[in-house]
Design an enzyme around this catalytic site. Sequence first.
Site, PDB file in Angstrom:
ATOM      1  CB  CYS A   1      -0.938   0.001   1.206  1.00 45.65           C
ATOM      2  SG  CYS A   1      -2.361  -1.066   0.952  1.00 45.65           S
TER       3      CYS A   1
ATOM      4  CG  ASN B   1      -1.469   9.074   2.839  1.00 46.06           C
ATOM      5  OD1 ASN B   1      -2.095   8.270   2.151  1.00 46.06           O
ATOM      6  ND2 ASN B   1      -1.003   8.761   4.031  1.00 46.06           N
ATOM      7  CE  LYS B   2      -1.072   4.393   1.330  1.00 45.90           C
ATOM      8  NZ  LYS B   2      -1.961   4.934   2.343  1.00 45.90           N
ATOM      9  CD  GLN B   3       3.910   5.636  -3.044  1.00 51.88           C
ATOM     10  OE1 GLN B   3       2.755   5.327  -2.708  1.00 51.88           O
ATOM     11  NE2 GLN B   3       4.968   5.088  -2.486  1.00 51.88           N
TER      12      GLN B   3
ATOM     13  CE1 TYR C   1      -7.789   8.938   3.210  1.00 50.70           C
ATOM     14  CE2 TYR C   1      -5.509   9.417   3.790  1.00 50.70           C
ATOM     15  CZ  TYR C   1      -6.864   9.659   3.942  1.00 50.70           C
ATOM     16  OH  TYR C   1      -7.280  10.629   4.810  1.00 50.70           O
TER      17      TYR C   1
END
Length: 374
Positions: free
Chosen positions: A158, A185-187, A183
């Site tokens: 994740c 905040n992800k890459q 989500y």
Amino acid sequence: MSEEEGLPLAKPVVGVPEEQLVAEVLRSGHLSLGPRVIEFERLFAEFVGARFAAAVSSGTAGLHLALRAVGVGDGDEVITSPFSFVASANVALYERARPVFADIDPVTLNLDPAAAEAAITARTRALLPVHIFGYPADMPAFERIAARHGLGIVEDACEALGAIHADGRAVGARGNPAVFGFYANKQITTGEGGMVTLGDPDMKARIDSERNQGRAPDMGWLDHDRLGFNYRLSDIACAIGIAQMARLKGLLKARALVAGYYRDALAGIEGLDLPCEDQGGNRRGWFVFVVQLQRGVDRDGIVRRLAELGIQSKPYLPAIHLMSFYRERFGRREGEFPVCEDVAARSLALPFYPGLGEGEVERVAEALRSACGR
Ligand SMILES: Cc1ncc(COP(=O)(O)O)c(C=O)c1O
């Protein structure tokens, strides 16, 4: 915290291409179970180098379906890391299985293969290593252990989009079900969302069916031949994901650049440990920038002092086994996983996102230097 209030911890990069693709989906009227899902899956599988990909509504949903796909069920044990986001342990409980923790490697902060092997019992059904903070877990070691003991593997990727193993394969390309999260905040982000990459066509069919209430592709609208869930990812979300895929390489580079700024700016702060450098050909897919404070430092005080200077920071991650739910439900206590507990007590996430400027990073470093010096 808004931008005006200071430096946030994370910030997604979204823009015009996302808006345009979403508008197209809205005009098409095909908002779910449509062509954008298949396109997003294809692009994602291609990027990672996986045979298949299945889009799901979250990383958590993907982990749940992946555990089911490797055969985890009632009474089984799943060995995993206590130094992770809580979802990687919780998903075992969804199947009435038990998450069994083993300690982590003090350098990579990933599940320690030797500790995981030592935790195997007759009930163990699967290993669930986590590529924490985007650093590749030692998958060759876990694959050897799984083969020796006849276990399934699910990879929690994740936080690890863009990470590369020493053999040159991307995290998620080894054929084990590997789960990514989208989500904010992800890459890459789709607001909420996830993807399972995998190599087995039967598992892909099972996950596709179970995310859609247990309906096979050739079945009628209200016919279901197995238990399923609503873990679908909408075409609207997939359109955002497709636009994000087009900029993924740039986003990953921008994250690596910010990490480089931090390495330079934080060098020389006494007692501060930085995220481990890439080792032995493994390459991190940058997700967060988490430092380890010196033992005995008042971390909450540092968080407060940084906040006064308009800089968000967060203790990250807390040990899962010491969360109140795990203490109460399983009687977990301090001292069981000393490496994890030591790391969890000292970890601090700093603002980190593509586009964070070198000057801003230097400001964070200066603030941290002064906060640590007090
Ligand atoms: C390591 C890890 N596992 C699982 C998850 C769960 O993903 P999601 O929030 O998309 O359900 C996350 C996301 O925060 C994560 O960081």
